[in-house]
Design an enzyme around this catalytic site. Structure first.
Site, short mmCIF file in Angstrom:
data_model
loop_
_atom_site.label_atom_id
_atom_site.label_comp_id
_atom_site.label_asym_id
_atom_site.label_seq_id
_atom_site.Cartn_x
_atom_site.Cartn_y
_atom_site.Cartn_z
N LEU A 1 20.15 53.68 -88.31
CA LEU A 1 19.39 54.66 -87.53
C LEU A 1 19.83 56.08 -87.85
O LEU A 1 19.35 57.04 -87.25
CB LEU A 1 19.55 54.38 -86.03
CG LEU A 1 18.94 53.08 -85.51
CD1 LEU A 1 19.17 52.93 -84.02
CD2 LEU A 1 17.46 53.00 -85.82
N LYS B 1 32.99 51.93 -97.35
CA LYS B 1 33.85 52.98 -96.79
C LYS B 1 35.16 53.14 -97.55
O LYS B 1 35.75 54.22 -97.56
CB LYS B 1 34.12 52.71 -95.30
CG LYS B 1 32.85 52.89 -94.46
CD LYS B 1 33.09 52.75 -92.98
CE LYS B 1 31.76 52.94 -92.26
NZ LYS B 1 31.88 53.11 -90.83
N TYR C 1 25.43 48.49 -81.71
CA TYR C 1 24.53 49.15 -80.74
C TYR C 1 23.10 48.66 -80.87
O TYR C 1 22.25 48.98 -80.04
CB TYR C 1 24.59 50.68 -80.90
CG TYR C 1 24.21 51.16 -82.28
CD1 TYR C 1 25.19 51.30 -83.26
CD2 TYR C 1 22.89 51.44 -82.62
CE1 TYR C 1 24.86 51.71 -84.54
CE2 TYR C 1 22.56 51.85 -83.89
CZ TYR C 1 23.55 51.98 -84.85
OH TYR C 1 23.22 52.38 -86.11
#
Ligand code: ATR
Length: 264
Positions: A15, A65, A210
Site C-alpha cells: 500500500l 532489506k 495490517y
C-alpha cells in the site's frame, strides 16, 4: 518528474504507492511513486539507476532489506546495526540506506499508551523486519526479548546482532507481557497453531500485519480478552519517515490517512 518506487517480491499487496502518492499530491510535490517486483539478480542494476538518478529513491520490502546492503555507499547507524534497509536516498552523490521501520514501530507503540518499559516481550518469527523491532524494543528499555522461529538458525543469526536475546523453540511459549507476531502467518488468512490459552491475563498482542486488519493471531488475542493492535500505525509512520528523508517535509497523518488504507 522525480520517480520513487518500492521494491520487493511479492509486491502486489504493497500500500506504499497509495500512501506516498496521496502525500505527494497533498504537498504539491512533482513526483510519482510506483512499485516494482524484482528478482535477486536485478537488485544491483536497480541501485545503479538510483546512482544515475533515473530513480530518485526507493523503499525496500521483503525479501530485500538485507540484500540491497552490499550495493549501497553508506548506511545510517540504525541500518548498520540492524543490517536492514527499508529506505534508500541519494545524498551528495552517495546512495544511502536507512531504516525507518524502527521509528515506525517506536511511534506505533507510543501511540498505544502502553508502558512497555521493563516488560517481557516474545517475538514470533525472525524475518527481515525483526532486527528493527528488537532495536526499537531495546531503546524502549524492555526487560527481556525472546525470539521463537520455526527455523531456529534465523533466530541464532539475530542473536549474532543482539547477544542478549533469548531463543525459544517454535511451538513453545514463555511468560511475557507482549507477544508480537512477526511471522507471515495470517497474511493469507493462515492459522497460527500455537496454544496461547495458558499465558495468563492482561497481555498485548501486536501483529506486524495490517492487511488483513485482523489476523487469526489477533482474533485469538481478542477472544482471550487481551489488548490487540495490528501493524497499520507502524506502516504509516515508517512511510512518513521515508517521506521526510526524501522531501524534507513532514506529511500529515489523520483519520483520512488511515481511511485511505482501509478502503483497499
Ligand atoms: P524473510 O524471512 O524472507 O525475511 P518474512 O516474511 O519477513 O520473510 O518472514 C517470514 C517469517 O514467517 C519467518 O520467520 C518464517 O519462519 P522461517 O524463518 O522458519 O521461514 C515465518 N513463517 C512463515 N510461514 C510459517 C509457518 N507456516 N509456520 C511458522 N512460521 C512461519
Amino acid at each position: 518528474m522525480k520517480k520513487f518506487l518500492v521494491i520487493g517480491n511479492p509486491i502486489d499487496h504493497s500500500l506504499s504507492p497509495k500512501l506516498q502518492n496521496w502525500w505527494l499530491k497533498e504537498n504539491n510535490i512533482d513526483a510519482t511513486y510506483g512499485k516494482i517486483k524484482l528478482e535477486d539478480h536485478e537488485i544491483k542494476n536497480f541501485i545503479q539507476e538510483i546512482k544515475e538518478q533515473k530513480i530518485a529513491g526507493c523503499n525496500v520490502t521483503v525479501p530485500f532489506k538485507k540484500t540491497v546492503i552490499p550495493f549501497l555507499d553508506k548506511l545510517s547507524p540504525e541500518a548498520e546495526q540492524t543490517q536492514s534497509v527499508n529506505t534508500i536516498t541519494f545524498d551528495s552523490g552517495d546512495i544511502v540506506g536507512h531504516n525507518t521501520d524502527i521509528a515506525g514501530f517506536d511511534t506505533a507503540i507510543k501511540k498505544l499508551n502502553f508502558n512497555i518499559k521493563g516488560k517481557k516481550v516474545l517475538i514470533l518469527g525472525a524475518g527481515g523486519v525483526v532486527s528493527s523491532i528488537i532495536f526499537a524494543l531495546k531503546n524502549m528499555h524492555v526487560q527481556e526479548i525472546t525470539i521463537s522461529n520455526r527455523t531456529r538458525e534465523k533466530a541464532e543469526n539475530l542473536r549474532a546482532l543482539f547477544n542478549d536475546i533469548k531463543i525459544l523453540e517454535w511451538g513453545n511459549l514463555t511468560d511475557c507481557h507482549i507477544v508480537i507476531n512477526a511471522t507471515s502467518l495470517g497474511l493469507n488468512n493462515e492459522r497460527i497453531n500455537l496454544n496461547f490459552s495458558n499465558l495468563g491475563h492482561d497481555k498485548l498482542f501486536y501483529d506486524l500485519i495490517y492487511n488483513p486488519p485482523e489476523t487469526d493471531f489477533l482474533k485469538i488475542g481478542k477472544q482471550l480478552g487481551y489488548n490487540t493492535e495490528n501493524g497499520k500505525t507502524m506502516f504509516v509512520y515508517q512511510a512518513l519517515e521515508a517521506f521526510k528523508l526524501w522531501h524534507k517535509i513532514e506529511p500529515k497523518v489523520n483519520t483520512d490517512t488511515f481511511n485511505l488504507l482501509d478502503n483497499d
